[in-house]
Scaffold this active site. Structure first.
Site, mmCIF file in Angstrom:
data_model
loop_
_atom_site.group_PDB
_atom_site.id
_atom_site.type_symbol
_atom_site.label_atom_id
_atom_site.label_comp_id
_atom_site.label_asym_id
_atom_site.label_seq_id
_atom_site.Cartn_x
_atom_site.Cartn_y
_atom_site.Cartn_z
ATOM 1 N N HIS A 298 0.817 -1.224 0.000
ATOM 2 C CA HIS A 298 0.000 0.000 0.000
ATOM 3 C C HIS A 298 0.842 1.262 0.000
ATOM 4 C CE1 HIS A 298 0.150 0.888 4.437
ATOM 5 N NE2 HIS A 298 0.165 -0.415 4.582
ATOM 6 N N ASP A 310 6.068 0.776 6.473
ATOM 7 C CA ASP A 310 4.625 0.484 6.388
ATOM 8 C C ASP A 310 3.939 1.538 5.542
ATOM 9 O OD1 ASP A 310 2.061 -0.389 6.757
ATOM 10 O OD2 ASP A 310 1.923 0.235 8.833
ATOM 11 N N GLU A 344 -5.171 2.003 2.744
ATOM 12 C CA GLU A 344 -5.153 0.722 3.461
ATOM 13 C C GLU A 344 -5.327 0.959 4.944
ATOM 14 O OE1 GLU A 344 -3.259 -2.612 5.640
ATOM 15 O OE2 GLU A 344 -2.882 -0.473 5.676
ATOM 16 N N GLU A 345 -4.734 2.047 5.433
ATOM 17 C CA GLU A 345 -4.672 2.260 6.885
ATOM 18 C C GLU A 345 -6.033 2.504 7.527
ATOM 19 O OE1 GLU A 345 -2.323 1.432 8.549
ATOM 20 O OE2 GLU A 345 -0.423 1.780 7.528
ATOM 21 N N ASP A 372 3.121 -6.508 3.461
ATOM 22 C CA ASP A 372 2.790 -5.409 4.375
ATOM 23 C C ASP A 372 3.241 -5.739 5.795
ATOM 24 O OD1 ASP A 372 1.815 -3.041 5.344
ATOM 25 O OD2 ASP A 372 -0.270 -3.692 5.405
ATOM 26 N N HIS A 442 3.565 2.492 12.613
ATOM 27 C CA HIS A 442 2.623 3.595 12.933
ATOM 28 C C HIS A 442 3.217 4.620 13.894
ATOM 29 C CE1 HIS A 442 -1.192 1.033 11.780
ATOM 30 N NE2 HIS A 442 -0.260 1.041 10.859
HETATM 31 ZN ZN LIG Z 1 0.611 -1.491 6.338
#
Ligand SMILES: [Zn+2]
Length: 479
Positions: A298, A310, A344-345, A372, A442
């Site tokens: 993503h 990520d 995606e998140e 991912d 994140h």
């Molecule tokens: Zn991800």
């Protein structure tokens, strides 16, 4: 056996259907698959062995040829130029435009964007001030989709709990308070429910805001954001993640009987959905162009880091898998298609819309691959599929002996790859040495500094070999 596996997958999907994608565990307890009892026909074994030269060419291209260091360079160029790529932002669209240009420059086929409507949430200024028992400003991050506090903020006493059960048992104490969750980290899949559901659980018992201990096994005072979801019919209260350190500090204060007073100030806002794109490129198949091997990652990210891990890394190796096949003049029998998902998140929003567009065509997908869970040193594939398909993947892994990437781990738990969970399409993820994945995930720490050029070369090679060989077999992977 297969129906049990399918049921398990469905149960898993159902139980975390509202959780954020990217929220899978990197299977720290995963073990290499024992030799399969399924015996592949010699014809197929030989077909796979016949690809050893192609596999070696791909590995050499990335490890000592023109592709050496290229994956790192391409990844750095994207994330350093565009920066964070949150859902709904102009920078995400800029990343998509940049990738469309990159894919066209590599002369890949059918490069285009497919429209998808996505959420647009913005963070704004934010802080949490501890007022009693001492004065201290905490490091926090609002959670995706949280509402704001209004200009006055929310000042209230805090209650600290370690589980939903404890909150239920002490619900009478929670009314009018800021609910602090100090849940222990068990695994990402199990613990992230506090992030995704904590605000509504707190609001249900009269809480006025909720603060969630960061979902991570380790911290150097770093909050980790992520999406959360409000439950219909329950008031929407502001919510943010706090560090493990502050959660534990407040738990100690609370256990001591000390009064904790906090001021929470969040400017977070949910704006109107915006029109984005899933980014698509192909190497069209020479014999079965309608049949697809899909590789994906993503492009969107959280707003607080350049997010190389990520998941720009997964997106770039999916590009590289097609790029090398084109560069070496290989002609797979079926189409290799790269999908770089948008949004995606916020719960696999882009991939969900792509799946909806393909729901009547899933019979033409041989496999859906998604990276991912990090692009650290690759060790093989995580895979979900029938015993016959598993045996084929294991045999392909034997082409990667020299790259040390022969592990086929079948504990894969896809959550949002609906192709696998709803349509029974075989699925795969990159198996890699990602024990540290949730240290960075994140958080502001997800930068290029996490990535290693040599590991990325190998990731691109492994991803490309599996995808290309699957695309070039005489038959689709058996269901
Ligand atoms: Zn991800």
């Amino acid at each position: 056996m297969r129906s049990v596996a399918a049921l398990l997958l469905l149960l898993l999907c159902a139980s975390v259907a509202t959780a954020c994608s990217g929220d899978r565990d990197p299977n720290p307890n995963a073990k290499p698959l024992p030799p399969s009892s399924y015996v592949l026909p010699e014809r197929i074994v030989q077909q796979i062995r016949d690809h050893q030269d192609d596999a070696n060419r791909i590995i050499d291209y990335f490890t000592k040829g023109p592709g050496q260091g290229q994956t790192y360079t391409r990844l750095a160029s994207l994330v350093d130029t565009v920066g964070p790529r949150p859902s709904g932002s102009a920078s995400l669209e800029r990343a998509i435009d940049m990738m469309l240009g990159n894919l066209k420059a590599d002369r890949l086929d059918n490069v285009h964007g497919e429209p998808a409507w996505i959420p647009h949430w913005v963070r704004g200024a934010e802080y949490v001030q501890l007022l009693e028992p001492h004065d201290f400003t905490m490091n926090i991050l609002s959670l995706g989709s949280s509402v704001g506090t209004g200009p006055q903020g929310i000042t209230a006493e805090a209650i600290v709990v370690s589980s939903f059960e404890e909150l239920t048992n002490r619900s009478a104490e929670a009314k009018g308070k800021i609910v602090v969750f100090n849940q222990p980290f068990v695994s990402y899949g199990e613990t992230s429910v506090y992030r995704t559901q904590g605000a509504s659980a707190a609001a249900k018992v009269g809480g006025v805001a909720s603060l969630i201990r960061t979902i991570a096994p380790f911290s150097i005072y770093s909050p980790h954001t992520g999406v959360q979801f409000y439950t219909d019919g329950i008031p929407k209260i502001p919510t943010a993640c706090i560090t493990i350190e502050d959660a534990e500090m407040m738990a100690r204060m609370h256990a001591r009987g000390q009064r904790i007073v906090l001021k929470v100030y969040l400017e977070a806002q949910n704006l109107n959905d915006t029109l984005s794109r899933n980014t698509v490129a192909e190497v069209v198949g020479s014999t079965h162009p309608e049949q697809v091997v899909l590789v994906s990652g993503h492009l969107d990210s959280w707003d607080i880091a350049e997010a190389a891990m990520d998941d720009a890394g997964g997106a770039i190796i999916s590009w590289q898998a097609l790029s090398v096949v084109k560069a070496l003049g290989l002609k797979p029998k079926r189409t290799m298609r790269a999908l770089l998902w948008t949004s995606e998140e916020f719960g696999g929003v882009g991939s969900q819309q792509y799946y909806n567009s393909q729901a009547n065509n899933t019979g033409n997908y041989s496999i859906v691959m998604e990276s991912d869970l990090g692009t650290f040193t690759p060790t093989g594939l995580e895979f979900t599929g029938s015993p016959a398909a598993t045996a084929i993947i294991q045999q392909i892994g034997q082409l990667l002996v020299n790259a040390n990437a022969t592990v086929v781990d079948c504990s894969l738990t896809f959550r949002h790859l609906l192709f696998c969970s709803l349509s029974g399409v075989p699925g795969a993820s990159l198996h890699n040495d990602n024990d540290d994945y949730f240290y960075f995930h994140h958080s502001r720490g997800d930068t290029m500094t996490v990535e290693d050029p040599v590991a990325l070369d190998l990731c691109a090679a492994v991803w490309a070999v599996y995808a290309y060989v699957i695309a070039d077999l005489d038959d689709m992977l058996p269901r």
